[in-house]
Write an enzyme that holds these catalytic residues in place. Structure first.
Site, PDB file in Angstrom:
ATOM      1  N   TYR A  38       0.825  -1.221   0.000  1.00  0.00           N
ATOM      2  CA  TYR A  38       0.000   0.000   0.000  1.00  0.00           C
ATOM      3  C   TYR A  38       0.854   1.263   0.000  1.00  0.00           C
ATOM      4  O   TYR A  38       0.333   2.366  -0.174  1.00  0.00           O
ATOM      5  CB  TYR A  38      -0.959   0.042   1.200  1.00  0.00           C
ATOM      6  CG  TYR A  38      -1.935  -1.107   1.289  1.00  0.00           C
ATOM      7  CD1 TYR A  38      -2.099  -2.011   0.240  1.00  0.00           C
ATOM      8  CD2 TYR A  38      -2.712  -1.297   2.430  1.00  0.00           C
ATOM      9  CE1 TYR A  38      -2.983  -3.077   0.349  1.00  0.00           C
ATOM     10  CE2 TYR A  38      -3.600  -2.351   2.531  1.00  0.00           C
ATOM     11  CZ  TYR A  38      -3.732  -3.239   1.494  1.00  0.00           C
ATOM     12  OH  TYR A  38      -4.616  -4.286   1.607  1.00  0.00           O
ATOM     13  N   LEU A 177     -17.422  -3.220   1.824  1.00  0.00           N
ATOM     14  CA  LEU A 177     -18.491  -2.434   1.187  1.00  0.00           C
ATOM     15  C   LEU A 177     -18.517  -2.716  -0.312  1.00  0.00           C
ATOM     16  O   LEU A 177     -19.152  -1.985  -1.072  1.00  0.00           O
ATOM     17  CB  LEU A 177     -18.260  -0.927   1.448  1.00  0.00           C
ATOM     18  CG  LEU A 177     -18.001  -0.552   2.912  1.00  0.00           C
ATOM     19  CD1 LEU A 177     -17.682   0.934   3.049  1.00  0.00           C
ATOM     20  CD2 LEU A 177     -19.206  -0.928   3.783  1.00  0.00           C
ATOM     21  N   ILE A 215     -12.954  -4.707   7.698  1.00  0.00           N
ATOM     22  CA  ILE A 215     -11.959  -3.625   7.810  1.00  0.00           C
ATOM     23  C   ILE A 215     -12.221  -2.581   6.716  1.00  0.00           C
ATOM     24  O   ILE A 215     -11.412  -2.409   5.800  1.00  0.00           O
ATOM     25  CB  ILE A 215     -10.515  -4.189   7.724  1.00  0.00           C
ATOM     26  CG1 ILE A 215     -10.357  -5.169   6.551  1.00  0.00           C
ATOM     27  CG2 ILE A 215     -10.123  -4.881   9.025  1.00  0.00           C
ATOM     28  CD1 ILE A 215      -8.896  -5.463   6.188  1.00  0.00           C
ATOM     29  N   LYS A 217     -12.279   0.618   4.485  1.00  0.00           N
ATOM     30  CA  LYS A 217     -11.386   1.774   4.303  1.00  0.00           C
ATOM     31  C   LYS A 217     -12.251   3.019   4.246  1.00  0.00           C
ATOM     32  O   LYS A 217     -13.267   3.058   3.541  1.00  0.00           O
ATOM     33  CB  LYS A 217     -10.596   1.629   3.003  1.00  0.00           C
ATOM     34  CG  LYS A 217      -9.686   2.804   2.713  1.00  0.00           C
ATOM     35  CD  LYS A 217     -10.236   3.659   1.590  1.00  0.00           C
ATOM     36  CE  LYS A 217      -9.304   4.786   1.199  1.00  0.00           C
ATOM     37  NZ  LYS A 217      -9.879   5.624   0.134  1.00  0.00           N
ATOM     38  N   ASN A 227     -19.076   4.081   9.746  1.00  0.00           N
ATOM     39  CA  ASN A 227     -18.736   2.656   9.810  1.00  0.00           C
ATOM     40  C   ASN A 227     -18.624   2.176  11.259  1.00  0.00           C
ATOM     41  O   ASN A 227     -19.067   1.081  11.600  1.00  0.00           O
ATOM     42  CB  ASN A 227     -17.423   2.397   9.056  1.00  0.00           C
ATOM     43  CG  ASN A 227     -17.563   2.732   7.582  1.00  0.00           C
ATOM     44  OD1 ASN A 227     -18.679   2.782   7.052  1.00  0.00           O
ATOM     45  ND2 ASN A 227     -16.452   2.972   6.914  1.00  0.00           N
TER      46      ASN A 227
END
Ligand code: NAP
Length: 260
Positions: A38, A177, A215, A217, A227
């Site tokens: 990342y 999501l 998890i 983002k 969230n």
């Protein structure tokens, strides 16, 4: 493992990434997910340092990229990750994909070595199919703690979740999501409207009900908070059945080197 974490893929702007991590921690999040690939481990480390939450209260996970899965590279690249993150250990270190230089015996022996040295508290795998989970379990002395996989109402992964449960391996849901795709699904919109909740919250609450650790983002404080509040959304049996009944399928992350 804290049951809802913050994802950081593509949060590459250094200040925005550090702010998201610090905002999440100060809000109550205790689980942060990053990866060598990342290119933001330093910014994640800045966020950890910015927040008032003590290191020992945080569950920090990173992942070794597929080019670094030869034994020596596992060790040297993990030491580099710790240095960038500004920590002495991570709570969970994943094999990012069973691909590239991955060799179960060699790669996981190096993970065992890091575990024995106390540089990693747990060994994880990511994007592993059931047979690969079994092979990884046989190849390590330390337990395989978690398999991080894409999982959301459009990719429920029932068989893989069941295989992990049988092997005592936790499931962490990435792209929970579906990178935004769940927002347009009528069944999810209906459940969200019924509870005066957001579609994001419905997707996350459904995962939590399945015993999976999502998890998501999020960059903005509003999304990070939305969230986080999914933890208090209680879906009833009818809601779960409605979401389980969605037949549309959508896999968001599907590189050529994927094992499926
Ligand atoms: P995701 O979490 O499903 O979706 C992220 C997207 O949803 C972002 O565009 C975000 O926008 C938006 N969003 C977040 N919360 C929202 C809300 N409450 N309302 C509206 N929009 C919202 O996708 P992901 O980043 O692919 O997956 C999450 C994490 O899983 C990654 O960050 C990474 O840590 C991990 N992951 C791992 C792998 C693997 O191979 N192991 C693969 C993919 C992902 P903003 O950023 O603008 O808030």
């Amino acid at each position: 493992m804290p049951t809802l974490g913050l994802g950081t893929w593509q949060n590459t702007d250094p200040d925005a990434c550090a702010d998201a991590v610090a905002t999440a921690l100060d809000m109550g999040y205790r689980h942060i997910d990053t990866a060598q690939a990342y290119d933001n481990e330093e910014s994640v480390g800045d966020g950890l340092a910015q927040s008032d939450v003590p290191r020992e209260d945080i569950f920090l996970a990173t992942k070794v990229w597929i080019d670094n899965l030869a034994a020596d590279d596992v060790v040297s690249s993990t030491e580099e990750s710790l240095d960038k993150l500004g920590v002495d250990y991570v709570d969970l270190l994943y094999v990012h994909w069973p691909a590239g230089e991955y060799d179960p015996e060699e790669t996981l022996a190096a993970f065992d070595d890091l575990y024995d040295r106390g540089l990693i508290e747990r060994i994880g795998i990511s994007n592993f199919e059931p047979e690969q989970v079994a092979t990884a379990i046989d190849a390590t002395e330390a337990p395989i703690f978690a398999n991080q996989i894409e999982c959301h109402p459009l990719l429920p992964q029932a068989d893989l979740r069941e295989a992990c449960a049988d092997d005592g391996v936790e499931v962490v849901a990435y792209s929970p999501l579906a990178r935004g795709e769940v927002f347009d699904v009528p069944e999810i919109q209906d459940v969200a409207e019924k509870h005066d909740a957001s579609e994001a919250q419905v997707s996350l609450a459904w995962l939590l009900e399945k015993g999976v650790t999502p998890i998501p983002k999020a960059s903005s404080e509003a999304h990070i908070r939305d969230n986080w509040e999914a933890r208090t959304l209680e879906l009833d049996d009818e809601d779960i059945a409605t979401i389980d009944g969605i037949d549309r399928r959508d896999r968001q992350v599907d590189p050529d080197f994927a094992p499926w």
